[in-house]
Design a protein around this motif. Structure first.
Motif, PDB file in Angstrom:
ATOM      1  N   TRP A 164     -15.322  20.633  10.181  1.00  0.00           N
ATOM      2  CA  TRP A 164     -16.027  21.658  10.953  1.00  0.00           C
ATOM      3  C   TRP A 164     -17.033  22.405  10.076  1.00  0.00           C
ATOM      4  O   TRP A 164     -18.154  22.717  10.524  1.00  0.00           O
ATOM      5  N   ILE A 212     -20.011  20.164   9.856  1.00  0.00           N
ATOM      6  CA  ILE A 212     -20.728  20.077  11.129  1.00  0.00           C
ATOM      7  C   ILE A 212     -21.590  21.315  11.353  1.00  0.00           C
ATOM      8  O   ILE A 212     -22.742  21.229  11.802  1.00  0.00           O
ATOM      9  N   HIS A 269     -25.713  21.305  11.541  1.00  0.00           N
ATOM     10  CA  HIS A 269     -26.341  21.869  12.743  1.00  0.00           C
ATOM     11  C   HIS A 269     -27.445  22.835  12.344  1.00  0.00           C
ATOM     12  O   HIS A 269     -28.502  22.919  13.001  1.00  0.00           O
ATOM     13  N   GLU A 318     -13.379  14.940  16.130  1.00  0.00           N
ATOM     14  CA  GLU A 318     -13.895  14.438  17.392  1.00  0.00           C
ATOM     15  C   GLU A 318     -15.023  15.341  17.910  1.00  0.00           C
ATOM     16  O   GLU A 318     -14.880  16.563  17.952  1.00  0.00           O
ATOM     17  N   THR A 319     -16.137  14.708  18.291  1.00  0.00           N
ATOM     18  CA  THR A 319     -17.258  15.427  18.906  1.00  0.00           C
ATOM     19  C   THR A 319     -17.604  14.732  20.222  1.00  0.00           C
ATOM     20  O   THR A 319     -17.165  13.609  20.481  1.00  0.00           O
ATOM     21  N   VAL A 348     -26.427  16.922  15.489  1.00  0.00           N
ATOM     22  CA  VAL A 348     -25.587  17.922  16.140  1.00  0.00           C
ATOM     23  C   VAL A 348     -26.516  18.883  16.878  1.00  0.00           C
ATOM     24  O   VAL A 348     -27.324  19.580  16.255  1.00  0.00           O
ATOM     25  N   ILE A 360     -22.946  23.661  19.046  1.00  0.00           N
ATOM     26  CA  ILE A 360     -21.599  23.910  18.539  1.00  0.00           C
ATOM     27  C   ILE A 360     -21.009  25.132  19.236  1.00  0.00           C
ATOM     28  O   ILE A 360     -21.745  26.017  19.690  1.00  0.00           O
ATOM     29  N   ASN A 376     -15.851  23.153  18.836  1.00  0.00           N
ATOM     30  CA  ASN A 376     -16.307  21.985  19.579  1.00  0.00           C
ATOM     31  C   ASN A 376     -17.787  21.751  19.278  1.00  0.00           C
ATOM     32  O   ASN A 376     -18.562  22.704  19.156  1.00  0.00           O
ATOM     33  N   ALA A 377     -18.161  20.463  19.136  1.00  0.00           N
ATOM     34  CA  ALA A 377     -19.550  20.140  18.825  1.00  0.00           C
ATOM     35  C   ALA A 377     -20.070  19.050  19.763  1.00  0.00           C
ATOM     36  O   ALA A 377     -19.327  18.157  20.167  1.00  0.00           O
ATOM     37  N   VAL A 378     -21.346  19.155  20.110  1.00  0.00           N
ATOM     38  CA  VAL A 378     -22.023  18.156  20.943  1.00  0.00           C
ATOM     39  C   VAL A 378     -23.073  17.468  20.086  1.00  0.00           C
ATOM     40  O   VAL A 378     -23.867  18.129  19.407  1.00  0.00           O
ATOM     41  N   VAL A 379     -23.065  16.134  20.108  1.00  0.00           N
ATOM     42  CA  VAL A 379     -24.029  15.363  19.319  1.00  0.00           C
ATOM     43  C   VAL A 379     -24.963  14.596  20.248  1.00  0.00           C
ATOM     44  O   VAL A 379     -24.686  14.429  21.438  1.00  0.00           O
TER      45      VAL A 379
END
Length: 306
Positions: free
Chosen positions: A152, A155, A159, A185-186, A213, A216, A222-225
């Motif tokens: 994290w 990440i 970002h 996990e993303t 990324v 977030i 939680n992250a969105v890619v």
């Protein structure tokens, strides 16, 4: 004379009987008296049970607290949620024994080391202190939690910088794909897979791809890619390069990406162009599909651009 002797014998017998009665009573008393049990000697008969009171220092409450503090300071001071390094002390069938310098060793499930090949005693690993003392008084450690924490951190950093990262698509989920990035996990939304709509998500499962990324959530970690963002960046770079070199009358190779009633849209390698129906053929046609088809490659001449 005989009479006197008889009387004396009677007295003697009477006195003798009286003497026998005390003797008999004494014998009876001796028989009825309690008999003492025999003394059994043990190996500790000569042990001084007061030895614990010898040479023992007595401390006041303040002194005891002081020495307790000194003893505690010989161990590593840790807090719950802290990331520490420890050495592998032993391996069992189900657990890994980790020494972090605390007053007791911690156990980590062997399942948390499935990605480590050839783990052995003496290896140094990073773990998180979940609980210094659980309900049973044991030190609770977790390698998985430590990896997620470090993942994290990375990440969040990429970002901020916009760095391109590599991840592996592990599974399909509702609305997109799950991507493993740095061991965490993303989420990859279906709309962020490609610039073109994607309906078959299964084709991407197991693939290693590049991502950015794009979002977030610190609260829920939680992250969105996005893979589409990279494609768009490449397209934009190509578009800028093409425009910088573009001239009227220039011949370019393009690919038919869409066909309409009035013409066809061409992909010129990052730049879209419109080929009007009147410029498709020397002869008259009713619809571009009479001559062109999707993904067809052909050379076109630049008539104008903005």
């Amino acid at each position: 004379m005989n009479f006197i002797l008889k009387q004396l014998n009677a007295d003697a017998q009477e006195n003798g009987a009286a003497a026998e009665q005390p003797a008999e009573a004494a014998t009876t008393a001796t028989t009825n008296a309690p008999v003492a049990e025999p003394v059994v000697e043990t190996a500790h008969d000569d042990f001084d049970w007061t030895v614990d009171k010898r040479n023992v220092a007595h401390y006041s409450a303040d002194e005891k607290a002081k020495y307790d503090a000194v003893y505690e300071n010989t161990f590593v001071q840790i807090e719950d949620g802290e990331i520490v390094k420890g050495s592998v002390e032993a391996l069992t069938k189900t657990d890994v024994v980790i020494n972090i310098g605390f007053k007791s060793d911690g156990l980590v499930s062997f399942n948390e080391f499935r990605d480590v090949q050839g783990l052995q005693v003496g290896d140094v690993v990073e773990v998180m202190v979940v609980e210094k003392e659980d309900r049973n008084g044991n030190l609770h450690l977790s390698r998985k939690s430590a990896r997620i924490f470090r993942a994290w951190e990375r990440i969040v950093e990429v970002h901020k910088t916009g760095e391109v990262i590599t991840g592996t698509v592990t599974s399909k989920t509702k609305g997109g794909l799950i991507v493993d990035v740095f061991g965490m996990e993303t989420f990859l939304p279906g709309s962020q897979i490609d610039v073109k709509p994607v309906t078959d998500y299964d084709q991407f499962v197991g693939k290693t791809m590049e991502f950015k990324v794009v979002k977030i959530n610190e609260a829920i970690k939680n992250a969105v890619v996005s893979h589409k963002a990279l494609i768009e960046s490449d397209i934009e770079a190509q578009r800028a390069e093409i425009i910088s070199k573009l001239e009227k009358g220039q011949v370019l190779e393009g690919t038919v990406k869409n066909i309409t009633d009035f013409g066809a849209f061409m992909d010129l390698g990052g730049l879209d162009g419109l080929l009007y129906i009147t410029d498709i053929s020397w002869g008259r046609i009713s619809h571009p599909s009479e001559v062109l088809k999707m993904d067809q490659k052909l050379n076109v001449v630049v008539l104008d651009f903005e």
